[in-house]
Design an enzyme around this catalytic site. Structure first.
Site, PDB file in Angstrom:
ATOM      1  N   ASP A  95       0.864  -1.182   0.000  1.00 43.70           N
ATOM      2  CA  ASP A  95       0.000   0.000   0.000  1.00 43.70           C
ATOM      3  C   ASP A  95       0.905   1.239   0.000  1.00 43.70           C
ATOM      4  O   ASP A  95       2.119   1.123   0.047  1.00 43.70           O
ATOM      5  CB  ASP A  95      -0.983  -0.036   1.174  1.00 43.70           C
ATOM      6  CG  ASP A  95      -0.294  -0.078   2.521  1.00 43.70           C
ATOM      7  OD1 ASP A  95       0.943   0.060   2.586  1.00 43.70           O
ATOM      8  OD2 ASP A  95      -0.994  -0.251   3.535  1.00 43.70           O
ATOM      9  N   SER A  96       0.284   2.410  -0.045  1.00 47.10           N
ATOM     10  CA  SER A  96       1.077   3.626  -0.252  1.00 47.10           C
ATOM     11  C   SER A  96       1.621   4.195   1.052  1.00 47.10           C
ATOM     12  O   SER A  96       2.439   5.108   1.036  1.00 47.10           O
ATOM     13  CB  SER A  96       0.196   4.682  -0.897  1.00 47.10           C
ATOM     14  OG  SER A  96      -0.780   5.114   0.040  1.00 47.10           O
ATOM     15  N   GLY A  97       1.165   3.686   2.168  1.00 48.81           N
ATOM     16  CA  GLY A  97       1.538   4.261   3.462  1.00 48.81           C
ATOM     17  C   GLY A  97       0.527   5.289   3.921  1.00 48.81           C
ATOM     18  O   GLY A  97       0.478   5.645   5.096  1.00 48.81           O
ATOM     19  N   GLY A  98      -0.292   5.745   2.997  1.00 46.14           N
ATOM     20  CA  GLY A  98      -1.259   6.799   3.313  1.00 46.14           C
ATOM     21  C   GLY A  98      -2.214   6.422   4.433  1.00 46.14           C
ATOM     22  O   GLY A  98      -2.370   7.158   5.400  1.00 46.14           O
ATOM     23  N   PHE A  99      -2.818   5.251   4.313  1.00 43.83           N
ATOM     24  CA  PHE A  99      -3.814   4.861   5.310  1.00 43.83           C
ATOM     25  C   PHE A  99      -3.231   4.863   6.722  1.00 43.83           C
ATOM     26  O   PHE A  99      -3.823   5.410   7.650  1.00 43.83           O
ATOM     27  CB  PHE A  99      -4.404   3.480   4.984  1.00 43.83           C
ATOM     28  CG  PHE A  99      -5.342   3.003   6.058  1.00 43.83           C
ATOM     29  CD1 PHE A  99      -6.628   3.510   6.144  1.00 43.83           C
ATOM     30  CD2 PHE A  99      -4.928   2.086   7.011  1.00 43.83           C
ATOM     31  CE1 PHE A  99      -7.486   3.106   7.154  1.00 43.83           C
ATOM     32  CE2 PHE A  99      -5.778   1.675   8.025  1.00 43.83           C
ATOM     33  CZ  PHE A  99      -7.064   2.186   8.096  1.00 43.83           C
ATOM     34  N   ASP A 176      -2.667   8.402  -1.489  1.00 40.90           N
ATOM     35  CA  ASP A 176      -3.957   9.092  -1.448  1.00 40.90           C
ATOM     36  C   ASP A 176      -4.236   9.603  -0.047  1.00 40.90           C
ATOM     37  O   ASP A 176      -3.608   9.172   0.908  1.00 40.90           O
ATOM     38  CB  ASP A 176      -5.086   8.132  -1.862  1.00 40.90           C
ATOM     39  CG  ASP A 176      -5.208   6.946  -0.911  1.00 40.90           C
ATOM     40  OD1 ASP A 176      -4.183   6.533  -0.334  1.00 40.90           O
ATOM     41  OD2 ASP A 176      -6.320   6.418  -0.751  1.00 40.90           O
ATOM     42  N   GLN A 218     -11.424   7.858  -4.344  1.00 40.42           N
ATOM     43  CA  GLN A 218     -11.853   8.366  -3.038  1.00 40.42           C
ATOM     44  C   GLN A 218     -13.226   9.031  -3.195  1.00 40.42           C
ATOM     45  O   GLN A 218     -13.931   8.742  -4.135  1.00 40.42           O
ATOM     46  CB  GLN A 218     -10.793   9.337  -2.482  1.00 40.42           C
ATOM     47  CG  GLN A 218      -9.521   8.627  -2.016  1.00 40.42           C
ATOM     48  CD  GLN A 218      -9.717   7.879  -0.698  1.00 40.42           C
ATOM     49  OE1 GLN A 218     -10.747   7.974  -0.045  1.00 40.42           O
ATOM     50  NE2 GLN A 218      -8.707   7.101  -0.301  1.00 40.42           N
ATOM     51  N   GLY A 245     -10.744   4.554   1.169  1.00 35.95           N
ATOM     52  CA  GLY A 245     -11.315   5.641   1.950  1.00 35.95           C
ATOM     53  C   GLY A 245     -12.546   5.254   2.720  1.00 35.95           C
ATOM     54  O   GLY A 245     -12.868   4.086   2.899  1.00 35.95           O
ATOM     55  N   CYS A 332     -14.050 -29.269   8.124  1.00 43.48           N
ATOM     56  CA  CYS A 332     -12.964 -28.375   7.719  1.00 43.48           C
ATOM     57  C   CYS A 332     -11.719 -29.240   7.602  1.00 43.48           C
ATOM     58  O   CYS A 332     -11.385 -29.968   8.529  1.00 43.48           O
ATOM     59  CB  CYS A 332     -12.740 -27.267   8.738  1.00 43.48           C
ATOM     60  SG  CYS A 332     -11.359 -26.180   8.282  1.00 43.48           S
TER      61      CYS A 332
HETATM   62 ZN    ZN Z   1     -10.217 -25.549  10.194  1.00 43.62          ZN
END
Ligand code: ZN
Length: 384
Positions: A95-99, A176, A218, A245, A332
């Site tokens: 990511d850009s670091g902005g957040f 951003d 945005q 955003g 699972c």
């Molecule tokens: Zn599991």
């Protein structure tokens, strides 16, 4: 798209905007729709790259802000880049670091410590009415303090791209300004216009040809702003697009916003919905034509002893599981469910044993990846 990147849509759903595709990157393919686990500090907490491959993930997302502060982008470059540093051979997104600058940095200044529910989807708590004072943003960038040692730093669009080029991910994000759902229309509009100017600067600053650049839409929770932003960003020569955003205060706002934005984006490019990862949201967002997701939700939840199941969230710390011989989830086939009882996992979390975090993270990511697999299978078979 370049020689390094391509996006091929293999099938489109007839009943919704959902699509099945393949993104090609210099480090391999991503079958979409896909979920990217978040490796904040160049690690998905408690799991090895071998675990992640075994679960079936093809790509990860790392946080520029954290890696820039520690160990530093220069250090990572010297060590051969992010893939080599963390021994992940597949595609990486940064990511850009902005957040983080706008959330962590600003939060520290205000003594909030940590944003809870400020950016919906990033956490599972409802929004709190905290007003961030983003006083250090100017037209060229943002000044912020490190949450580690309080040191002063400055990020600009050019700097963010340079850091991401040093880190060397396959896909990088434009810098951003991430507004909050509590910002008013006028502020959100100004921030969006700034983000648009920054988007053009990011495109100009980019030098490496072997990285694809995401543009970010945005505009907060306002229809005219979101449409304007989608058209503007969609018309720039980005390799792909992301929706970022403030996505409103409630879940229903988020899907309303997607309904405005998605028809405006060129359908030939992959679309990434930033920071969203709850199972029901993934299903809904795929219907709007989202191809990529990333979120700390399944891994963070796991570290709090909460397991994802088809019946909803299961908190293993509850007393009723103390003598429960059954697995977390019947049917699972993950390593955790195949080998350990609810009683044992309850014991691990009660005793705060590290293995508990690892087994829970493994199951939750397995659960999310199985969900994405099923989504892809259903689109392929025309059943989605
Ligand atoms: Zn599991």
């Amino acid at each position: 798209m370049t020689q390094y990147f391509s996006f091929r849509i293999l099938k489109k759903s007839r009943k919704s905007q959902a699509r099945l595709g393949i993104i090609k990157t210099p480090h391999g393919q991503i079958h979409t729709p896909a979920f990217l686990p978040v490796a904040t500090q160049a690690t998905v907490k408690s799991l090895t790259p071998a675990d992640l491959r075994q679960i079936g993930f093809e790509a990860l997302l790392c946080n520029t802000y954290h890696l820039y502060l520690r160990p530093g982008h220069q250090a990572i470059k010297k060590l051969g880049g992010l893939h080599k540093f963390m021994n992940w051979p597949g595609p990486i997104v940064t990511d850009s670091g902005g957040f983080q600058v706008f959330s962590l940095g600003a939060a520290l200044e205000q003594g909030v410590g940590k944003i809870m529910g400020f950016f919906p989807g990033r956490t599972n708590k409802p929004a709190k009415p905290v007003k961030l004072k983003l006083a250090e943003i100017d037209e060229e960038g943002v000044e912020f303090r490190s949450h580690l040692d309080g040191s002063l730093h400055r990020l600009t669009p050019q700097k963010s791209i340079q850091i991401q080029e040093y880190l060397g991910a396959d896909i990088i994000l434009a810098f951003d300004e991430c507004t909050s759902p509590l910002d008013d229309y006028q502020y959100t509009k100004r921030a969006m216009e700034r983000t648009h100017r920054w988007a053009e600067l990011c495109l100009k600053a980019k030098k490496r040809k072997d990285q694809a650049l995401f543009g970010i839409v945005q505009g907060g929770q306002w229809r005219d702003l979101r449409v304007k932003s989608a058209r503007f960003i969609g018309n720039l020569p980005f390799d792909r697009l992301a929706i970022g955003g403030a996505l409103g205060r409630f879940k229903k706002d988020m899907f309303r916003i997607l309904g405005w934005v998605m028809p405006e984006l060129p359908s030939s490019l992959p679309r990434h919905l930033l920071g969203i990862g709850q199972p029901q949201d993934l299903l809904q967002a795929v219907k709007f034509g989202i191809d990529l997701f990333d979120c700390v939700y399944p891994t963070r939840l796991a570290r709090h002893g909460t397991f994802l199941t088809h019946e909803g969230e299961l908190n293993i710390l509850r007393a009723r599981y103390r003598t429960d011989k059954g697995p977390i989830m019947k049917n699972c086939s993950c390593y955790t469910c195949q080998n350990f009882s609810r009683a044992y996992l309850h014991h691990l979390f009660k005793s705060q044993e590290i293995l508990g975090l690892r087994l829970a993270t493994y199951h939750n990511l397995w659960f999310i990846n199985q969900l994405m697999r099923k989504i892809r299978r259903d689109i392929r078979n025309g059943k989605f």
